[in-house]
Design a protein around this motif. Structure first.
Motif: not given
Length: 482
Positions: A59-82
């Motif tokens: 939230y602190e690093n992004e200006d747009q909410f959609e970018a925030v949500y995309d970032g959260i989603c991608q990190e969760l997927i990366n974590q869940a692969r292992s």
């Protein structure tokens, strides 16, 4: 294959959390991912030993909410692969949670998403404002509030109003349709011991209040009188006029009886445009819209079509005939647009035996002649330049003068028609609408003649007693004044 289990934290306190959810979050010695630490339950669970990893840094690093949500989603997927992971969100996972919707839309063979329970904040909201949702309600996102999607006849809840800037944007959107003093309830931490409910007039929505992630707005349904600018209200009014207990005049109208009014209203629009009076133009366009609504209601009453069909027809047509806007066609000029329009228009139509087939016989004759000449011009039957038409006009005027001197009325009428037809041709070459041009001249004559009448009345003179020279003087005066 890794799994992301999404769990809702409820709307406020740990007491509201379902027992199964509580056990899920406290039984495992593992890191629990959470969208944000800014939730009352998080602190209580951390005190009981649950470790959370939040995405507040995104939230602190992004200006747009959609970018925030995309970032959260991608990190969760990366974590869940292992490994399997838990991910918590405020309220219920399926209510106002963009990250959950993004996760559900991901096509990953090695990641599975499972949704588990959680108490939605909606139940608490309904209780806070005393609303039964069966009456109809909307839940909208304050960070992405679209005016066109709001149904003001229903109970309206606006979530994600987490700071004053969002509150200001929401206020400006609502002021487009609601009066400045429409009551708005600001609800904070609904259902918790710290619940606060404050009612303010709309124009003070962003004043003197500290907003947070726990704030939701409630907008009560608006009175019909407030919504007279909305299409649905107009439609209901027209239906009432035509319905039982309605207006006798409206009830007896037919498509045929209304024909003259549509033409009259169209000319009133032209007058308003000529006057450059925006308020008058808005009023006259409303009168034209009234004619559309009446014809549509008559057809609906008789079971033929509704105004929905009228709107669908023109919407489909505009999309189909503008492939350069709604498709992948490229155009370089307005002339190319017109060519594409005509080509698309002919698709699917039966082949005509004549280029001049399909002319609208109900058109005013100047417009009818104009349209006829346009059709002939498209196949090359036209003067290459306007100079040729002016020469033709001189020829037709001479023939008309000869017919007039002969005193043969039938011949005079025919030759006068040729003069008018040629003048229409000139107007087409000069890209002037002959109907509009004649209308303007008629209105100009009307105003100047009425000016003369007024001047004579001021001098207590009778117009019928004035000589032509005297009237000519007044006419010249009117040309300076009107």
């Amino acid at each position: 294959m890794g799994q992301i289990t999404v769990i809702g934290l409820g709307s406020s306190s740990i007491e509201q959390m379902p027992l199964g959810v509580y056990r899920e979050l406290t039984k495992n010695e593992q890191v629990v991912f959470t969208r944000t630490l800014d939730h009352p339950v998080i602190k209580e669970l951390m005190e009981e030993g649950t470790e959370f990893h939040s995405f507040d840094h995104i939230y602190e690093n992004e200006d747009q909410f959609e970018a925030v949500y995309d970032g959260i989603c991608q990190e969760l997927i990366n974590q869940a692969r292992s490994r399997d992971i838990l991910y918590t969100v405020p309220g219920h996972p399926m209510v106002a949670e963009r990250t959950v919707q993004l996760l559900l839309g991901v096509k990953e063979d090695d990641v599975h998403v499972e949704i588990k329970g959680g108490q939605s904040f909606l139940d608490a909201l309904f209780t806070s404002v005393g609303v039964d949702p069966i009456e109809g309600f909307q839940l909208l996102d304050g960070t992405n509030l679209n005016r066109k999607s709001i149904q003001y006849e229903q109970h309206l809840f606006i979530a994600q109003v987490y700071d004053q800037l969002v509150a200001s944007e929401v206020k400006l959107t609502l002021l487009e349709d609601l009066p400045h003093d429409h009551p708005i309830k600001i609800i904070e931490a609904a259902g918790s011991e710290g619940e606060k409910v404050k009612t303010v007039p709309l124009h003070e929505l962003d004043h003197d209040f500290t907003f947070s992630n726990l704030v939701t707005l409630y907008v009560p349904p608006a009175e019909v009188e407030v919504l007279h600018h909305q299409f649905s209200v107009l439609r209901n009014v027209i239906a009432a006029l035509r319905g039982p207990g309605g207006c006798p005049w409206d009830q007896k109208q037919t498509h045929e009886s209304l024909r003259k009014y549509l033409i009259e209203e169209a000319y009133e629009v032209i007058d308003a445009i000529e006057e450059q009076d925006d308020d008058h133009l808005a009023e006259e366009l409303g009168d034209v819209l009234l004619q559309v609504m009446l014809h549509s209601q008559i057809a609906e009453d008789e079971g033929y079509f509704t105004v929905d069909d009228v709107i669908r027809s023109i919407t489909d047509k505009m999309i189909k005939r503008h492939p350069h806007v709604f498709g992948d066609v490229s155009v370089e000029s307005s002339e190319e647009v017109k060519q594409n329009w005509e080509a698309i228009k002919q698709q699917g139509r039966a082949e005509k035996s004549s280029v001049l087939e399909g002319l609208n016989e109900s058109l005013p004759r100047l417009t009818y002649a104009h349209e006829m000449q346009k059709k002939a011009s498209k196949v090359g039957f036209d003067w290459p330049e306007s100079t040729g038409v002016f020469s033709k006009l001189a020829e037709e005027l001479k023939e008309f003068e000869e017919a007039a001197s002969n005193g043969n009325n039938q011949e005079v009428e025919e030759e006068l028609g040729d003069v008018l037809f040629t003048i229409v041709n000139i107007s087409r070459h000069l890209k002037v609408d002959p109907e509009v041009a004649l209308h303007r001249s008629s209105q100009k004559f009307l105003k100047r003649f009425q000016f003369i009448e007024k001047r004579l009345q001021e001098r207590d003179l009778n117009i019928e007693e004035q000589s032509l020279d005297q009237l000519e003087q007044y006419w010249n005066e009117s040309k300076r004044e009107v």
